[in-house]
Design an enzyme around this catalytic site. Structure first.
Site, PDB file in Angstrom:
ATOM      1  N   HIS A 123       0.848  -1.206   0.000  1.00 67.45           N
ATOM      2  CA  HIS A 123       0.000   0.000   0.000  1.00 67.45           C
ATOM      3  C   HIS A 123       0.876   1.246   0.000  1.00 67.45           C
ATOM      4  CE1 HIS A 123      -4.033   1.814   1.341  1.00 67.45           C
ATOM      5  NE2 HIS A 123      -3.203   2.836   1.320  1.00 67.45           N
TER       6      HIS A 123
ATOM      7  N   HIS B 277       1.078   5.006  -2.209  1.00 64.67           N
ATOM      8  CA  HIS B 277       0.604   5.915  -3.269  1.00 64.67           C
ATOM      9  C   HIS B 277       1.814   6.558  -3.927  1.00 64.67           C
ATOM     10  CE1 HIS B 277      -3.643   5.843  -1.808  1.00 64.67           C
ATOM     11  NE2 HIS B 277      -3.036   5.543  -0.678  1.00 64.67           N
TER      12      HIS B 277
ATOM     13  N   HIS C 270      -9.884   1.573  -0.126  1.00 65.32           N
ATOM     14  CA  HIS C 270      -9.704   2.188   1.191  1.00 65.32           C
ATOM     15  C   HIS C 270     -11.039   2.131   1.935  1.00 65.32           C
ATOM     16  CE1 HIS C 270      -6.070   3.798  -0.562  1.00 65.32           C
ATOM     17  NE2 HIS C 270      -5.740   4.428   0.540  1.00 65.32           N
TER      18      HIS C 270
ATOM     19  N   GLU D 212     -10.906   3.498   7.518  1.00 61.26           N
ATOM     20  CA  GLU D 212      -9.879   4.456   7.957  1.00 61.26           C
ATOM     21  C   GLU D 212     -10.654   5.624   8.563  1.00 61.26           C
ATOM     22  OE1 GLU D 212      -7.786   6.516   4.806  1.00 61.26           O
ATOM     23  OE2 GLU D 212      -6.102   7.073   6.083  1.00 61.26           O
TER      24      GLU D 212
ATOM     25  N   ASP E 153       1.860   7.002   2.499  1.00 58.82           N
ATOM     26  CA  ASP E 153       2.444   8.210   1.882  1.00 58.82           C
ATOM     27  C   ASP E 153       3.631   8.634   2.752  1.00 58.82           C
ATOM     28  OD1 ASP E 153      -0.020   8.771   0.030  1.00 58.82           O
ATOM     29  OD2 ASP E 153      -0.859   8.592   2.035  1.00 58.82           O
TER      30      ASP E 153
END
Ligand code: ADE
Ligand code: ZN
Length: 329
Positions: free
Chosen positions: A12, A14, A192, A195, A274
């Site tokens: 995972h 980005h 996603h 979250e 990220d």
């Protein structure tokens, strides 16, 4: 063996979210793009909550304007991943940021990203796959265009389809057309959920999008029946603890639910999401988990085997990577 030195599988990440701030500043200077408000006084990305994070993220991507920019970004990101011991990385790629979901432009961007991924593998041995990702707050119509980009370019490298963005708007079911199209094209699915949405968003993802993995999914911890369902069905969570803590979902690693989910039999993996935004790296995640839960080498090995089993790659690639996961004596 120090756990931070172990070979790692990351599911995972980005691509734009992994852009180092200095890289984005460099491109901004080259292209004379004004990025006021994106960085703090120390040169880090500046945001106070998830929604500001999404805004800053999208502002920073404004400097990524050509396939060549994405070639350079991909090289920079994978060099950092390899330095962290990552041997396999799945990257979320967004046609939204690569030519505005135009199929012909997307082909050019994708070719540049793939070429960078091939060069990274030749240089550092890091193996990659791409997951095309729709942006939820762009809405269902945009997700159909994104799905078309994905289905037209699906192959042995572009193997997945997903959905990220603002979980507070719309619902998983609004994106079922895009996920159905991606499934029919042979793409493997993740979204996603759990979250910023509660456990119900994880249920919706399973019921309406029929995904095999969930990005985050950690708020399943609030619903014991859902925990049982995830464990029984073998749904894999792409857990990003440092991301959750940086965005204020949990105050610290000790209180993060990953250990409880694992103990309840839910298949958990660890990723960075990220990394420069959240001041983390894969080594840092392993270090913090080791400190918080006393996970040892065998627990991290199990974690990586779960991730490799759930990777959206072919079995030949999986078998080769499995050999590289075993620690050398
Ligand atoms: N896009 C990039 N990072 C994200 C995250 N953590 N949640 C949702 N969308 C994202
Ligand atoms: Zn994410």
């Amino acid at each position: 063996m120090i756990v931070t030195d172990l070979a790692k599988i990351e599911l995972h990440l980005h691509l734009e979210g992994a852009a180092p701030p200095a890289f984005i500043r460099g491109l901004a200077a080259e292209k004379s793009v004004n990025l006021s408000g994106v960085f703090d006084d120390n040169g880090n990305y500046k945001f106070n909550d998830f929604w500001e994070f999404l805004k800053v993220y999208e502002a920073a991507t404004a400097v990524l304007q050509t396939p060549q920019d994405f070639y350079r970004l991909t090289r920079a990101v994978l060099e950092e991943s390899a330095a962290n011991g990552v041997i396999y990385s799945e990257m979320f790629l967004s046609p939204d940021f690569c030519g505005g979901r135009d199929l012909s432009a997307w082909r050019d961007y994708l070719a540049a990203i793939r070429s960078a991924a091939d060069d990274a593998e030749a240089a550092d041995g890091i193996v990659t796959r791409g997951i095309v990702t729709a942006v939820r707050h762009e809405g269902p119509d945009a997700s159909k265009e994104t799905a078309r980009c994905a289905t037209e370019t699906a192959d042995d490298w572009l193997t997945g389809f997903g959905l990220g963005g603002d979980e507070a708007v719309l619902s998983q079911a609004d994106f079922s057309w895009a996920f159905d199209a991606a499934r029919e094209a042979g793409l493997r699915l993740t979204t996603h959920a759990g979250e910023w949405g509660g456990p119900e968003s994880v249920r919706d993802a399973l019921d309406h999008l029929r995904v095999e993995r969930i990005g985050h999914g950690v708020r399943a911890i609030e619903d014991p029946a859902l925990i049982d369902r995830l464990a029984e069905d073998g749904v894999v969570l792409e857990v990003c603890p440092g991301s959750n803590i940086a965005l204020g979902l949990y105050p610290n690693f000790r209180s993060h639910p990953i250990d409880r989910l694992r103990r309840a039999g839910v298949k958990c993996t660890v990723s960075t999401d990220d990394p420069p935004f959240f001041h983390t790296t894969m080594r840092n995640e392993y270090d913090r988990l080791n400190n918080a839960f006393e996970w040892d080498e065998s627990e991290f090995l199990t974690l990586n085997k779960i991730a490799l089993d759930a990777a959206f790659c072919d079995d030949n690639t999986r078998a080769k990577l499995a050999k590289r996961l075993e620690p050398t004596p």
